[in-house]
Write a protein that holds these residues in place. Structure first.
Motif, short mmCIF file in Angstrom:
data_model
loop_
_atom_site.label_atom_id
_atom_site.label_comp_id
_atom_site.label_asym_id
_atom_site.label_seq_id
_atom_site.Cartn_x
_atom_site.Cartn_y
_atom_site.Cartn_z
N THR A 1 -0.50 -28.10 -77.49
CA THR A 1 0.27 -29.30 -77.81
C THR A 1 -0.04 -29.77 -79.22
OG1 THR A 1 0.36 -30.01 -75.50
CG2 THR A 1 0.72 -31.71 -77.17
N THR B 1 0.96 -35.68 -67.81
CA THR B 1 1.09 -34.30 -67.32
C THR B 1 0.13 -33.97 -66.18
OG1 THR B 1 -0.49 -33.46 -68.98
CG2 THR B 1 1.84 -33.53 -69.61
N VAL C 1 9.09 -23.77 -75.75
CA VAL C 1 8.68 -25.17 -75.65
C VAL C 1 8.75 -25.59 -74.18
CG1 VAL C 1 9.32 -27.53 -76.30
CG2 VAL C 1 9.42 -25.68 -78.00
N THR C 2 7.71 -26.22 -73.68
CA THR C 2 7.63 -26.51 -72.24
C THR C 2 7.95 -27.95 -71.88
OG1 THR C 2 5.27 -27.08 -72.31
CG2 THR C 2 5.83 -24.74 -72.01
N ASP C 3 7.99 -28.86 -72.88
CA ASP C 3 8.25 -30.26 -72.55
C ASP C 3 9.67 -30.65 -72.91
OD1 ASP C 3 7.81 -30.13 -75.27
OD2 ASP C 3 6.18 -31.58 -75.31
N ARG D 1 -3.11 -22.36 -70.87
CA ARG D 1 -1.73 -22.58 -70.44
C ARG D 1 -0.81 -22.94 -71.61
NH1 ARG D 1 -2.89 -26.52 -65.19
NH2 ARG D 1 -3.78 -24.90 -63.81
N THR D 2 -1.17 -23.96 -72.36
CA THR D 2 -0.27 -24.47 -73.38
C THR D 2 -1.05 -24.94 -74.61
OG1 THR D 2 -0.35 -26.72 -72.44
CG2 THR D 2 1.45 -25.27 -71.69
N THR E 1 13.39 -24.68 -79.94
CA THR E 1 13.49 -24.14 -78.57
C THR E 1 14.34 -22.88 -78.50
OG1 THR E 1 15.41 -25.51 -77.98
CG2 THR E 1 13.22 -26.45 -77.58
N THR F 1 4.97 -29.23 -76.96
CA THR F 1 4.05 -28.35 -76.24
C THR F 1 4.68 -26.98 -76.09
OG1 THR F 1 3.05 -30.20 -75.05
CG2 THR F 1 2.78 -28.01 -74.08
N VAL F 2 3.88 -25.94 -76.40
CA VAL F 2 4.35 -24.56 -76.41
C VAL F 2 3.44 -23.73 -75.53
CG1 VAL F 2 4.89 -22.58 -77.90
CG2 VAL F 2 5.14 -24.90 -78.79
N ARG F 3 3.99 -22.74 -74.86
CA ARG F 3 3.17 -21.87 -74.01
C ARG F 3 2.12 -21.16 -74.85
NH1 ARG F 3 4.90 -21.41 -68.97
NH2 ARG F 3 3.54 -19.63 -68.61
N TRP F 4 0.91 -21.07 -74.32
CA TRP F 4 -0.21 -20.46 -75.03
C TRP F 4 0.11 -19.02 -75.43
CZ3 TRP F 4 -4.57 -20.69 -77.64
CH2 TRP F 4 -5.38 -19.55 -77.70
#
Length: 284
Positions: free
Chosen positions: A190, A45, A261-263, A187-188, A256, A274-277
């Motif tokens: 994980t 990343t 979920v960002t990944d 940011r995230t 999702t 991984t999820v947004r903070w």
């Protein structure tokens, strides 16, 4: 960080007018390969940011009683960013002295704490299992101090700036949860695990970082996330016939629908999500 006098000793001055060491000595527990999941995620990343930098510096903050994690971090970063350098920073002078024989091209060890005593602003600070012994209300100040040391963003060059990765894992690296922060803040989050060791996703709750571990209670977002993850995991039980990886992928895909979920599946296959903070941040 400005520690509370009742729980933290004052910052220790250093000779020569250099900034005082800030922080508290940790237990120093470490094992080879303990941080492999975190390192691999960083390489994927954040590798482009490290390659973009002319002199990418990474800090292994609080590496512990032995320097294994710093040695491994250098190898994993150089696989994606050959110019990367790693500086191991420890608040206990004896640990720095013990690590010095392992110094080599691209790897150095220094005495210090949250002031991060390196000349250049680092492009990465990894702080694994460092804040575990701190109080929850001290975390925000530590984060702010470390984020202020990161290399700044450069939108014109397409750079988001340096990255702070702060989290917790078990003793042999089977279960991790970490927060990724940029110069602007969190940011995230994980979650990463060895899938063969997992009974249900909420087993990861014991490895939540200090900012979240006491928030795993009804009414808090992280509790709701783990509850929904367990439900998705249960619903995906038929996929267990194809292996734990396929069950995890199906459960995350279901997540999702309600969680940011960002990944993508390439990371889910590694036992990650991984999820947004903002979705998991403590209320209040």
């Amino acid at each position: 960080m400005t520690p509370r006098a009742t729980t933290r000793p004052p910052a220790r001055p250093r000779p020569g007018g250099t900034p005082p060491v800030v922080g508290t000595v940790t237990r120093g527990t470490t094992n080879p390969n303990r941080l492999r999941r975190m390192d691999r995620w960083i390489a994927v990343t954040h590798g482009a940011e490290l390659r973009r930098a002319a002199d990418p510096v990474a800090v292994d903050l609080g590496y512990g009683a032995a320097p294994w994690t710093a040695v491994e971090l250098l190898a994993r970063l150089r696989a994606v960013a050959p110019r990367a350098r790693v500086v191991g920073v420890e608040i206990e002078p004896a640990r720095v002295a013990a690590a010095r024989p392992y110094e080599r091209d691209g790897l150095a060890f220094r005495h210090g704490g949250f002031e991060v005593p390196v000349e250049r602003r680092p492009h990465l600070i990894r702080a694994a299992n460092v804040l575990r012994q701190y109080d929850e209300d001290e975390v925000a100040a530590v984060w702010a101090r470390l984020c202020a040391r990161l290399a700044p963003a450069d939108p014109a060059a397409g750079s988001r700036g340096g990255l702070l990765v702060e989290g917790t894992c078990d003793e042999i690296g089977r279960r991790h949860v970490w927060v990724a922060l940029g110069p602007e803040g969190p940011r995230t989050v994980t979650f990463a695990t060895r899938l063969g060791s997992l009974e249900r996703p909420s087993d990861l709750a014991e490895r939540l970082p200090k900012a979240l571990i006491h928030r795993n209670v009804p009414g808090e977002p992280v509790h709701a996330f783990l509850r929904d993850f367990d439900r998705a995991w249960a619903a995906a039980a038929p996929y267990a016939a194809y292996g734990a990886r396929q069950r995890w992928i199906r459960a995350v895909r279901d997540l999702t629908a309600d969680w940011p979920v960002t990944d993508r599946q390439t990371r889910w296959r590694q036992g990650e999500v991984t999820v947004r903070w903002e979705a998991l941040a403590p209320r209040g």
